[in-house]
Motif scaffolding. Structure first.
Motif, mmCIF file in Angstrom:
data_model
loop_
_atom_site.group_PDB
_atom_site.id
_atom_site.type_symbol
_atom_site.label_atom_id
_atom_site.label_comp_id
_atom_site.label_asym_id
_atom_site.label_seq_id
_atom_site.Cartn_x
_atom_site.Cartn_y
_atom_site.Cartn_z
ATOM 1 N N VAL A 41 70.408 46.025 44.187
ATOM 2 C CA VAL A 41 70.630 47.432 43.821
ATOM 3 C C VAL A 41 70.996 47.505 42.345
ATOM 4 O O VAL A 41 71.507 46.549 41.764
ATOM 5 N N ALA A 42 70.717 48.645 41.737
ATOM 6 C CA ALA A 42 71.152 48.865 40.361
ATOM 7 C C ALA A 42 72.677 48.925 40.327
ATOM 8 O O ALA A 42 73.304 49.512 41.206
ATOM 9 N N VAL A 43 73.260 48.309 39.308
ATOM 10 C CA VAL A 43 74.720 48.211 39.225
ATOM 11 C C VAL A 43 75.224 49.003 38.022
ATOM 12 O O VAL A 43 74.967 48.622 36.874
ATOM 13 N N PRO A 44 75.941 50.093 38.237
ATOM 14 C CA PRO A 44 76.552 50.810 37.114
ATOM 15 C C PRO A 44 77.714 49.991 36.539
ATOM 16 O O PRO A 44 78.529 49.441 37.281
ATOM 17 N N ILE A 45 77.780 49.928 35.227
ATOM 18 C CA ILE A 45 78.869 49.228 34.553
ATOM 19 C C ILE A 45 79.507 50.207 33.590
ATOM 20 O O ILE A 45 78.823 50.904 32.837
ATOM 21 N N ARG A 46 80.846 50.268 33.612
ATOM 22 C CA ARG A 46 81.578 51.264 32.838
ATOM 23 C C ARG A 46 82.522 50.588 31.857
ATOM 24 O O ARG A 46 82.862 49.410 31.998
ATOM 25 N N GLY A 47 82.971 51.362 30.893
ATOM 26 C CA GLY A 47 83.946 50.866 29.948
ATOM 27 C C GLY A 47 84.254 51.909 28.899
ATOM 28 O O GLY A 47 83.978 53.103 29.072
ATOM 29 N N THR A 48 84.841 51.457 27.810
ATOM 30 C CA THR A 48 85.154 52.345 26.700
ATOM 31 C C THR A 48 84.626 51.742 25.405
ATOM 32 O O THR A 48 84.457 50.523 25.276
ATOM 33 N N ALA A 49 84.383 52.602 24.450
ATOM 34 C CA ALA A 49 83.957 52.203 23.099
ATOM 35 C C ALA A 49 84.249 53.369 22.165
ATOM 36 O O ALA A 49 84.681 54.453 22.601
ATOM 37 N N ALA A 50 84.028 53.171 20.886
ATOM 38 C CA ALA A 50 84.244 54.251 19.930
ATOM 39 C C ALA A 50 83.366 55.444 20.286
ATOM 40 O O ALA A 50 82.185 55.281 20.613
ATOM 41 N N PRO A 51 83.903 56.639 20.271
ATOM 42 C CA PRO A 51 83.108 57.816 20.616
ATOM 43 C C PRO A 51 81.818 57.882 19.812
ATOM 44 O O PRO A 51 81.804 57.673 18.589
ATOM 45 N N GLY A 52 80.705 58.132 20.526
ATOM 46 C CA GLY A 52 79.403 58.245 19.889
ATOM 47 C C GLY A 52 78.717 56.928 19.615
ATOM 48 O O GLY A 52 77.549 56.917 19.207
ATOM 49 N N SER A 53 79.388 55.799 19.832
ATOM 50 C CA SER A 53 78.770 54.506 19.545
ATOM 51 C C SER A 53 77.808 54.117 20.663
ATOM 52 O O SER A 53 77.949 54.529 21.814
ATOM 53 N N ASN A 54 76.805 53.306 20.310
ATOM 54 C CA ASN A 54 75.852 52.800 21.285
ATOM 55 C C ASN A 54 76.361 51.490 21.874
ATOM 56 O O ASN A 54 76.925 50.649 21.176
ATOM 57 N N THR A 108 75.561 55.454 25.548
ATOM 58 C CA THR A 108 76.263 55.980 24.381
ATOM 59 C C THR A 108 77.625 56.478 24.832
ATOM 60 O O THR A 108 77.732 57.226 25.819
ATOM 61 N N ALA A 109 78.665 56.043 24.136
ATOM 62 C CA ALA A 109 80.024 56.453 24.484
ATOM 63 C C ALA A 109 80.195 57.950 24.254
ATOM 64 O O ALA A 109 79.778 58.496 23.229
ATOM 65 N N ALA A 110 80.805 58.623 25.209
ATOM 66 C CA ALA A 110 81.047 60.062 25.113
ATOM 67 C C ALA A 110 82.172 60.349 24.126
ATOM 68 O O ALA A 110 82.774 59.442 23.547
ATOM 69 N N ALA A 111 82.471 61.619 23.969
ATOM 70 C CA ALA A 111 83.502 62.012 23.008
ATOM 71 C C ALA A 111 84.864 61.427 23.348
ATOM 72 O O ALA A 111 85.697 61.207 22.466
ATOM 73 N N ASP A 112 85.119 61.179 24.627
ATOM 74 C CA ASP A 112 86.395 60.577 25.015
ATOM 75 C C ASP A 112 86.320 59.048 25.045
ATOM 76 O O ASP A 112 87.271 58.382 25.448
ATOM 77 N N GLY A 113 85.179 58.496 24.615
ATOM 78 C CA GLY A 113 85.034 57.046 24.515
ATOM 79 C C GLY A 113 84.449 56.377 25.737
ATOM 80 O O GLY A 113 84.111 55.192 25.694
ATOM 81 N N ARG A 114 84.304 57.104 26.820
ATOM 82 C CA ARG A 114 83.806 56.456 28.029
ATOM 83 C C ARG A 114 82.288 56.316 28.002
ATOM 84 O O ARG A 114 81.590 57.208 27.525
ATOM 85 N N TRP A 115 81.803 55.204 28.534
ATOM 86 C CA TRP A 115 80.366 54.999 28.665
ATOM 87 C C TRP A 115 80.056 54.413 30.029
ATOM 88 O O TRP A 115 80.917 53.825 30.687
ATOM 89 N N ARG A 116 78.804 54.584 30.429
ATOM 90 C CA ARG A 116 78.332 54.069 31.721
ATOM 91 C C ARG A 116 76.876 53.686 31.569
ATOM 92 O O ARG A 116 76.049 54.509 31.180
ATOM 93 N N ALA A 117 76.570 52.432 31.859
ATOM 94 C CA ALA A 117 75.198 51.938 31.794
ATOM 95 C C ALA A 117 74.838 51.337 33.145
ATOM 96 O O ALA A 117 75.700 50.801 33.849
ATOM 97 N N VAL A 118 73.561 51.415 33.505
ATOM 98 C CA VAL A 118 73.117 50.941 34.811
ATOM 99 C C VAL A 118 72.189 49.753 34.619
ATOM 100 O O VAL A 118 71.108 49.871 34.026
ATOM 101 N N VAL A 119 72.616 48.613 35.141
ATOM 102 C CA VAL A 119 71.826 47.391 35.059
ATOM 103 C C VAL A 119 70.830 47.363 36.209
ATOM 104 O O VAL A 119 71.213 47.603 37.362
ATOM 105 N N PRO A 120 69.545 47.081 35.954
ATOM 106 C CA PRO A 120 68.566 47.038 37.043
ATOM 107 C C PRO A 120 68.931 46.022 38.111
ATOM 108 O O PRO A 120 69.675 45.064 37.863
#
Length: 666
Positions: free
Chosen positions: A60-73, A86-98
């Motif tokens: 299954v695709a696995v979502p991975i979450r974390g934080t980074a500088a707002p707007g950073s890739n 891309t990190a949101a304005a509050d710094g949170r990001w979520r990417a999905v690994v195939p």
């Protein structure tokens, strides 16, 4: 054991603070690793579940979450696959690994600008969530043959992540902590025993890495594991519950302070190594009487943590004293030092470690002997909790009673009553389950119900609560199938054995609710009515529980329909005169388990008067013929229908126990 069942277990990270303060801490910490602090200085992080040694769900695709500088890739890479976010304005990001096939080890690499984070030794396999109360939290080292099980553990492809006890008024995005550990002798002793033995047996036929995410809390009620939505609570409803709990905490502290008077902060019983309160000539007439075994919280000292002294006496003849004896205290929550007649005879750390101390003749005397036990409790329940008939003194193979138990507080701390907190609706779900809803799993293992079987009112509610839990977790677990596999352990036998068949029994009613939940798809039940102990709520044979649960998973999930995973199950019955023929499914090849006299214990029949009588029961192929001289015209039959049915041996050829049942609805 009091009517309000509370199972003490591992200690929470929150110590020395009350319910209200502890909740405030939990709520304040709710953002955690997956929440930015609203500034460009936010560091690149990964959610706590993504640590060295992690197991990720295959297929299954696995979502991975974390934080980074707002707007950073942010770029993720693992096993030749990549994902971007891309990190949101509050710094949170979520990417999905195939989706990936089982295998490893891999490195999970996250990059954002010049920042890089690497998670090592990641395996792809099947992840199972293990939840419930203390019988799920019970660790490998405390199972039968625990030491040898730990020493022989050698499978690094079994891994576990223990979520610490935590609670919060609002759903959290982050876990309170935890690390992944591999199944080797250095770590496996702290694994959930049921989950570990399940994984170990499963890997004999399913050759992929197995990850266990342990979200259990001893003594917890089912209410605390349900979301607000599943509980039918809006924000105002939750706020009302929290307000009542804060009032409860204030009242509890005030009551305890009133009972104790001046609050002792230094232990006057042990001064510079001298155990003054162990002195056999000490005048303890003013000490408080206490029921032993049991937690002092259940005997008028709710909310007390710290150091508490016990004193009691036992009698010996001159010959018995000269020959020495043994002291069996059972389990003590948490740590103890014990003296007899002022002589230290033992000291043990650990809430679930039985105390058995040798009493040399030099410590004993003819006539009255004085026992003193200094108990130190960090949080939750405290006291001499006993078990297996303890406490007692062993004299020439016999058990000598210890009497006149008294208590005095050495040091009082106003701690967090975990065994109250973990029964409050919603709050454990908010902090321990909600942060995991984005983490794919293969299924759920559940072992809970003891704390909802204290009386019939609780027990009758459990059927709806349990099916709601299954359905709501399936609905809430994002990105997973709506029929997410859900397996559970039915309550074992526990408590006083009934001399006559009871009409009502809360533990039997909870078992019935658990059995009925199998009508939901992709579910399965492990019956343990044959391995419990009347005076110990924690059956130690967790190996067999795990083995039976692995059988259920193999049949339901892993494409092995030929595997029999269920014991004989009531199918129908027919009354013929004074006899009842009970027919069973899951009994291919016939039933087993009759005693030397050809009888099977545990059956009862009743007539129209609703009065049950023990029955004569004999196996006939895949049926059992049941009758009683006291019931000329039977209209109902039951099997194993009590809190603690004894001597149940009915099983199928696969040696799986018959499922308790009743044919009436009285």
């Amino acid at each position: 054991m009091t009517s309000r069942l509370t199972l003490s277990t591992r200690r929470s990270h929150a110590r020395g603070i009350g319910v209200a303060a502890a909740m405030a801490v939990a709520i304040a910490a709710g953002g955690g690793d997956a929440r930015a602090q609203g500034s460009a200085s936010v560091q690149l992080t990964l959610a706590k579940i993504f640590q060295d040694g992690a197991v990720l769900q295959r297929g299954v695709a696995v979502p991975i979450r974390g934080t980074a500088a707002p707007g950073s890739n942010v770029t993720l890479m693992i096993g030749g696959r990549s994902a971007r976010a891309t990190a949101a304005a509050d710094g949170r990001w979520r990417a999905v690994v195939p989706a990936m096939q089982a295998g490893g080890p891999f490195e999970l690499v996250a990059k954002s600008g010049n920042a890089e984070r690497t998670v090592h030794d990641v395996m792809i396999g099947d992840v199972w969530l293990a939840s419930g109360q203390s019988n799920m939290e019970w660790v490998v080292r405390d199972a039968i043959n625990g030491a040898s099980e730990v020493a022989s553990a050698n499978d690094r492809d079994i891994r576990a992540f223990k979520v610490p006890h935590a609670w919060g008024e609002h759903p959290a995005d982050t876990l309170p902590g935890g690390t992944w550990s591999v199944g080797d002798p250095a770590h496996v002793g702290d694994f959930s025993a049921v989950a570990y033995f399940f994984a170990r047996d499963l890997r004999k036929s399913v050759h992929v890495p197995i990850g266990i995410v342990d979200v259990s809390w001893g003594g917890s009620a089912i209410e605390t594991w349900l979301s607000a939505q599943a509980s039918g609570l809006d924000s105002a409803g939750v706020a009302g519950i929290m307000s009542k709990e804060r009032d409860y905490d204030v009242a509890r502290r005030a009551t305890l302070q009133r009972k104790l008077g001046a609050i002792p902060t230094t232990d006057s019983g042990l001064v510079e190594g001298v155990a003054r309160w162990a002195d056999p000539v000490l005048d303890d007439a003013a000490w408080r009487a206490i029921k032993v075994p049991g937690a002092w919280e259940r005997d008028g000292l709710e909310g007390l943590d710290g150091t508490v002294w016990y004193r009691a006496t036992f009698d010996l003849s001159a010959a018995e004293a000269a020959n020495g004896a043994s002291l069996m205290l059972g389990t003590i929550d948490d740590d103890d030092i014990s003296w007899v007649n002022g002589v230290q005879v033992g000291s043990t750390r650990g809430y679930n470690v039985p105390r058995r101390y040798a009493l040399p003749a030099s410590a004993l005397r003819a006539g009255r002997n004085v026992l003193a036990v200094r108990v130190v409790d960090g949080t939750g329940d405290g006291g001499i909790t006993g078990g297996n008939g303890a406490p007692y003194v062993g004299v020439a193979g016999e058990r000598r009673a210890i009497s006149g138990w008294k208590l005095k507080v050495g040091v009082a701390n106003f701690g967090t009553d975990e065994q109250h907190i973990n029964k409050i609706p919603v709050i454990s779900y908010n902090k321990m389950v909600h942060p995991l809803l984005d983490f794919p799993i293969a299924g759920i293992l559940w072992y809970q119900g003891e704390s909802n079987a204290n009386d019939m009112l609780q027990a009758r509610k459990y059927a709806d609560q349990f099916t709601t839990l299954i359905s709501s977790w399936r609905r809430e677990w994002r990105g997973t199938r709506r029929d997410l596999p859900f397996f559970w352990v039915q309550l074992a036998n526990y408590g006083t054995v009934d001399s006559t068949p009871p009409l009502e029994a809360p533990w039997a009613t909870v078992r019935q609710a658990q059995t009925a939940a199998q009508r939901l798809p992709m579910t399965g039940q492990v019956v343990t009515i044959d391995i419990g102990t009347a005076d110990d709520i924690h059956p130690r044979n967790k190996q067999e529980v795990g083995r039976r649960m692995a059988l259920v998973a193999r049949r339901v999930v892993y494409g092995a329909p030929q595997v029999e995973s269920q014991g004989p199950t009531y199918r129908s019955h027919e009354v013929q005169g004074s006899r009842v023929t009970v027919r069973f499914s899951h009994a291919a090849g016939g039933l087993m388990g009759a005693g030397a006299d050809g009888r099977v214990l545990g059956f009862a029949v009743a007539g129209a008067d609703h009065v049950f009588h023990w029955a004569d029961a004999r196996i006939d192929g895949s049926s059992v013929i049941v009758s009683s001289d006291a019931v000329a015209h039977p209209v109902a039959v039951r099997y194993g229908w009590s809190n603690s049915p004894a001597g149940l041996t009915l099983q199928n050829r696969e040696r799986l126990p018959a499922v308790p049942f009743r044919t009436d609805s009285w």
